[in-house]
Each structure stands twice: as C-alpha cells, then as structure tokens.
Design a protein around this motif. Structure first.
Motif, mmCIF file in Angstrom:
data_model
loop_
_atom_site.group_PDB
_atom_site.id
_atom_site.type_symbol
_atom_site.label_atom_id
_atom_site.label_comp_id
_atom_site.label_asym_id
_atom_site.label_seq_id
_atom_site.Cartn_x
_atom_site.Cartn_y
_atom_site.Cartn_z
ATOM 1 N N TRP A 1 0.821 -1.213 0.000
ATOM 2 C CA TRP A 1 0.000 0.000 0.000
ATOM 3 C C TRP A 1 0.853 1.261 0.000
ATOM 4 O O TRP A 1 1.935 1.281 0.568
ATOM 5 C CB TRP A 1 -0.897 0.029 1.241
ATOM 6 N N VAL A 2 0.328 2.303 -0.608
ATOM 7 C CA VAL A 2 0.995 3.610 -0.611
ATOM 8 C C VAL A 2 0.488 4.417 0.582
ATOM 9 O O VAL A 2 -0.719 4.438 0.855
ATOM 10 C CB VAL A 2 0.690 4.372 -1.923
ATOM 11 N N ILE A 3 1.391 5.078 1.289
ATOM 12 C CA ILE A 3 0.986 5.987 2.361
ATOM 13 C C ILE A 3 0.399 7.221 1.679
ATOM 14 O O ILE A 3 1.078 7.860 0.870
ATOM 15 C CB ILE A 3 2.176 6.373 3.254
ATOM 16 N N PRO A 4 -0.870 7.563 1.971
ATOM 17 C CA PRO A 4 -1.518 8.692 1.288
ATOM 18 C C PRO A 4 -0.696 9.982 1.395
ATOM 19 O O PRO A 4 -0.139 10.298 2.438
ATOM 20 C CB PRO A 4 -2.846 8.836 2.034
ATOM 21 N N GLY A 5 -0.590 10.668 0.276
ATOM 22 C CA GLY A 5 0.129 11.937 0.236
ATOM 23 C C GLY A 5 1.637 11.800 0.096
ATOM 24 O O GLY A 5 2.348 12.791 0.142
ATOM 25 N N THR A 6 2.111 10.554 -0.038
ATOM 26 C CA THR A 6 3.552 10.325 -0.184
ATOM 27 C C THR A 6 3.781 9.326 -1.318
ATOM 28 O O THR A 6 2.841 8.789 -1.879
ATOM 29 C CB THR A 6 4.178 9.732 1.095
ATOM 30 N N GLN A 7 5.039 9.079 -1.591
ATOM 31 C CA GLN A 7 5.399 8.018 -2.519
ATOM 32 C C GLN A 7 5.880 6.777 -1.771
ATOM 33 O O GLN A 7 6.291 5.800 -2.394
ATOM 34 C CB GLN A 7 6.480 8.510 -3.487
ATOM 35 N N TRP A 8 5.828 6.805 -0.433
ATOM 36 C CA TRP A 8 6.268 5.686 0.392
ATOM 37 C C TRP A 8 5.252 4.564 0.332
ATOM 38 O O TRP A 8 4.051 4.791 0.395
ATOM 39 C CB TRP A 8 6.439 6.131 1.837
ATOM 40 N N ARG A 9 5.757 3.348 0.241
ATOM 41 C CA ARG A 9 4.908 2.163 0.248
ATOM 42 C C ARG A 9 5.173 1.383 1.542
ATOM 43 O O ARG A 9 6.316 1.326 2.008
ATOM 44 C CB ARG A 9 5.188 1.296 -0.964
ATOM 45 N N ILE A 10 4.135 0.801 2.085
ATOM 46 C CA ILE A 10 4.270 -0.041 3.270
ATOM 47 C C ILE A 10 3.563 -1.362 3.011
ATOM 48 O O ILE A 10 2.762 -1.490 2.092
ATOM 49 C CB ILE A 10 3.706 0.622 4.545
ATOM 50 N N GLY A 11 3.866 -2.317 3.845
ATOM 51 C CA GLY A 11 3.209 -3.605 3.774
ATOM 52 C C GLY A 11 2.870 -4.085 5.168
ATOM 53 O O GLY A 11 3.012 -3.351 6.144
ATOM 54 N N LEU A 12 2.447 -5.335 5.250
ATOM 55 C CA LEU A 12 2.077 -5.895 6.546
ATOM 56 C C LEU A 12 3.238 -5.868 7.533
ATOM 57 O O LEU A 12 3.022 -5.725 8.733
ATOM 58 C CB LEU A 12 1.590 -7.336 6.374
ATOM 59 N N ASP A 13 4.457 -6.004 7.045
ATOM 60 C CA ASP A 13 5.622 -5.994 7.909
ATOM 61 C C ASP A 13 5.678 -4.711 8.743
ATOM 62 O O ASP A 13 5.935 -4.751 9.943
ATOM 63 C CB ASP A 13 6.888 -6.143 7.059
ATOM 64 N N SER A 14 5.399 -3.585 8.105
ATOM 65 C CA SER A 14 5.430 -2.294 8.809
ATOM 66 C C SER A 14 4.321 -2.198 9.842
ATOM 67 O O SER A 14 4.514 -1.630 10.916
ATOM 68 C CB SER A 14 5.290 -1.148 7.812
ATOM 69 N N ILE A 15 3.174 -2.753 9.528
ATOM 70 C CA ILE A 15 2.029 -2.693 10.443
ATOM 71 C C ILE A 15 2.228 -3.656 11.607
ATOM 72 O O ILE A 15 2.073 -3.280 12.777
ATOM 73 C CB ILE A 15 0.727 -2.993 9.680
ATOM 74 N N ILE A 16 2.612 -4.889 11.300
ATOM 75 C CA ILE A 16 2.852 -5.885 12.345
ATOM 76 C C ILE A 16 3.999 -5.450 13.245
ATOM 77 O O ILE A 16 3.973 -5.669 14.453
ATOM 78 C CB ILE A 16 3.155 -7.264 11.715
ATOM 79 N N GLY A 17 5.005 -4.815 12.647
ATOM 80 C CA GLY A 17 6.172 -4.369 13.405
ATOM 81 C C GLY A 17 5.858 -3.336 14.470
ATOM 82 O O GLY A 17 6.661 -3.110 15.373
ATOM 83 N N LEU A 18 4.692 -2.716 14.383
ATOM 84 C CA LEU A 18 4.299 -1.742 15.408
ATOM 85 C C LEU A 18 3.952 -2.405 16.734
ATOM 86 O O LEU A 18 3.988 -1.767 17.779
ATOM 87 C CB LEU A 18 3.110 -0.904 14.922
ATOM 88 N N LEU A 19 3.598 -3.690 16.684
ATOM 89 C CA LEU A 19 3.281 -4.408 17.919
ATOM 90 C C LEU A 19 4.580 -4.643 18.688
ATOM 91 O O LEU A 19 5.553 -5.137 18.127
ATOM 92 C CB LEU A 19 2.628 -5.755 17.605
ATOM 93 N N PRO A 20 4.602 -4.300 19.966
ATOM 94 C CA PRO A 20 5.838 -4.465 20.740
ATOM 95 C C PRO A 20 6.279 -5.934 20.812
ATOM 96 O O PRO A 20 5.468 -6.823 20.965
ATOM 97 C CB PRO A 20 5.480 -3.950 22.133
#
Length: 121
Positions: A24-43
């Motif tokens: 997925w693209v972060i809205p308003g940017t050209q940065w892309r993220i995936g599940l890794d970035s979201i899951i990685g937020l969990l401590p």
C-alpha cells in the motif's frame, strides 16, 4: 525441478515480499508499506511474527536448492531487521525503509537468473 515449478516459487516469493513490504501507498507520499510495517508496530511479538513471515521467502529459496551462502545471507538480512526492530522508533522506520523481504526476493530472483539453463531436475 522444471521451469514451471521454479517460476511458481519465484512468483510466490515476490507476492509475499510485496505483501509484506510494499502493498500500500501511504496517502500523500510516494512511500509504500506492507504488513511488515504494520505488524512491526506491535511491541516485541510484532517483530518476531514479521521475521517468521519473512522466512517464507527463505523456504522458497531452500526448495529451489539455493546455495547455502545465499540462504545464510537471507537469514542474516532477516536477523538484522529483527535486531533493528528492537529499537523503538528506529525499528519502525527500518521496517518501512529497509524492506528485507523485497531484498531477499530480489536476491533469489537474481540467483535463479544466473543459473545455467540445462533443464536438469
């Protein structure tokens, strides 16, 4: 292993890498993220789950009989990301910027492309 099986394993690796690193693209940017970035937020557990998911690409490399050196390089890549993930904020940025799964898929594809095509099973 025939070429269709090789292509299937490469496609699976690429699909997993894309899902984990750049779905997925972060809205308003050209940065892309995936599940890794979201899951990685969990401590703590998030980075462990992320590393385990990344092993799917290493498994495909193993099934393709990739050389031990490549598999160790891929595992080191996952380990480095796991260690970076332990550092608050830095780890979250690393998940977005480092993209270990895309890197591993690229290495695997490059290795397959460099092999001689003698159609041995």
């Amino acid at each position: 292993m025939n070429q269709d099986e090789v292509n299937l394993r490469l496609r699976r690796s690429r699909q997993l890498a894309t899902l984990l690193d750049s779905a997925w693209v972060i809205p308003g940017t050209q940065w892309r993220i995936g599940l890794d970035s979201i899951i990685g937020l969990l401590p703590v557990g998030g980075d462990l789950v992320s590393a385990i998911l990344g092993l799917g690409i290493v498994w495909q490399a193993h099934q393709l009989k990739a050389p031990r050196r490549l598999i160790l390089q891929m595992l080191a890549n996952i380990g480095l990301d796991f260690l970076l993930g332990a550092i608050p904020i830095i780890g979250d940025i690393a998940d977005i910027a480092y993209r270990k799964n895309l890197r591993n898929a690229n290495w695997l594809e490059k290795w397959v492309a460099s092999r001689p095509t003698d159609n041995q099973s």
